[in-house]
Design a protein around this motif. Sequence first.
Motif, short mmCIF file in Angstrom:
data_model
loop_
_atom_site.label_atom_id
_atom_site.label_comp_id
_atom_site.label_asym_id
_atom_site.label_seq_id
_atom_site.Cartn_x
_atom_site.Cartn_y
_atom_site.Cartn_z
N UNK A 93 7.19 -5.25 -6.91
CA UNK A 93 8.64 -5.17 -6.67
C UNK A 93 9.15 -6.41 -5.96
N UNK A 94 8.33 -6.94 -5.04
CA UNK A 94 8.80 -8.06 -4.24
C UNK A 94 8.47 -9.40 -4.89
N UNK A 95 7.72 -9.39 -5.98
CA UNK A 95 7.41 -10.62 -6.71
C UNK A 95 6.40 -11.52 -6.01
N UNK A 96 5.76 -11.04 -4.95
CA UNK A 96 4.77 -11.85 -4.23
C UNK A 96 3.37 -11.38 -4.59
N UNK A 140 1.71 -1.63 1.34
CA UNK A 140 1.48 -0.18 1.37
C UNK A 140 2.11 0.36 2.66
N UNK A 141 2.96 1.34 2.55
CA UNK A 141 3.55 1.90 3.78
C UNK A 141 3.15 3.37 3.93
N UNK A 142 3.01 3.78 5.18
CA UNK A 142 2.61 5.16 5.47
C UNK A 142 3.69 5.79 6.34
N UNK A 190 4.92 -13.51 5.16
CA UNK A 190 3.84 -14.50 5.10
C UNK A 190 2.52 -13.91 4.56
N UNK A 191 2.21 -12.68 4.96
CA UNK A 191 0.96 -12.05 4.49
C UNK A 191 1.04 -11.78 2.98
N UNK A 192 2.17 -11.28 2.52
CA UNK A 192 2.32 -11.00 1.09
C UNK A 192 2.27 -12.29 0.28
N UNK A 221 14.66 -5.92 3.52
CA UNK A 221 13.25 -5.51 3.57
C UNK A 221 12.68 -5.33 2.16
N UNK A 222 11.59 -6.04 1.84
CA UNK A 222 11.02 -5.88 0.49
C UNK A 222 10.53 -4.45 0.25
N UNK A 223 10.70 -4.02 -0.98
CA UNK A 223 10.32 -2.66 -1.35
C UNK A 223 8.79 -2.52 -1.35
N UNK A 224 8.26 -1.45 -0.78
CA UNK A 224 6.79 -1.32 -0.82
C UNK A 224 6.28 -1.04 -2.23
N UNK A 225 5.03 -1.45 -2.48
CA UNK A 225 4.40 -1.17 -3.77
C UNK A 225 3.89 0.27 -3.81
N UNK A 226 3.39 0.72 -2.67
CA UNK A 226 2.93 2.10 -2.54
C UNK A 226 3.51 2.64 -1.23
#
Length: 210
Positions: free
Chosen positions: A4-7, A12-14, A88-90, A126-131
């Motif tokens: 979603x964020x193209x990176x 992953x968000x909980x 930066x991590x993504x 805020x970038x959309x999480x993948x999961x």
Amino acid sequence: MASYHGLKGLLITIEGIDGCGKTTQAKLLYRRMLNSGYETILTHEPTDGRIGTLIERLLKSNEKVAAKLLALLFAADRYEHVENVILPALKSGKVVICDRYYHSSIAYQTSMGLGEDYVRCINDFAPKPDVAIMIRVSSQTSTSRIMKRRRVQYTEQKMIQEKVQQKYDELCKRGELIAIDGEGKRGEVHERIWAIVSEELSKRQSYGVA
Ligand code: TYD
């Protein structure tokens, strides 16, 4: 598969109400990712940064904080988190596990009376999480866990928790979050989460340490 964020990395968000076990599960997932060879960071919101610590202080005090002010503070804390840690991590291809993210703002701040559109608007960076996972436990389970802890803070009060759970359920129905049964042993809950994450990883072979 494009994210979603193209990176390059994977976000992953909980999520879940207080006492659902998300922090324990985020740690278990982090260890599993590292053991599986993925470059991973574990992070959380509110952060330990200058705005996150202010939020923590406010939540623990008896001071009344306007819902809009709290929402703006959470968004400001998240802005620094996204800019300084998550993006930066993504960009460098890492897996980011985030214990709470903007879905917490949607669930909690709307439960305090704000409109969902407003909360989304102030978090639009805020970038959309993948999961995005939501750990679901009964209100009895969460209440008994919260009661075993320190003093109960404002956002942890039972009435708010019930509204928050309803909003999380709505987000699951809309397909924004994936609900996981959080009842049972922590190892069992972890396997449920791992099943979802590993499916996503197998779709995206390019992630991980080369
Ligand atoms: P929590 O994850 O419980 O932190 P800790 O375990 O370190 O106390 O978060 C603190 C509270 O903040 C929690 O009740 C949920 C609330 N919260 C919001 O209301 N909005 C948000 O955007 C976030 C990230 C948290």
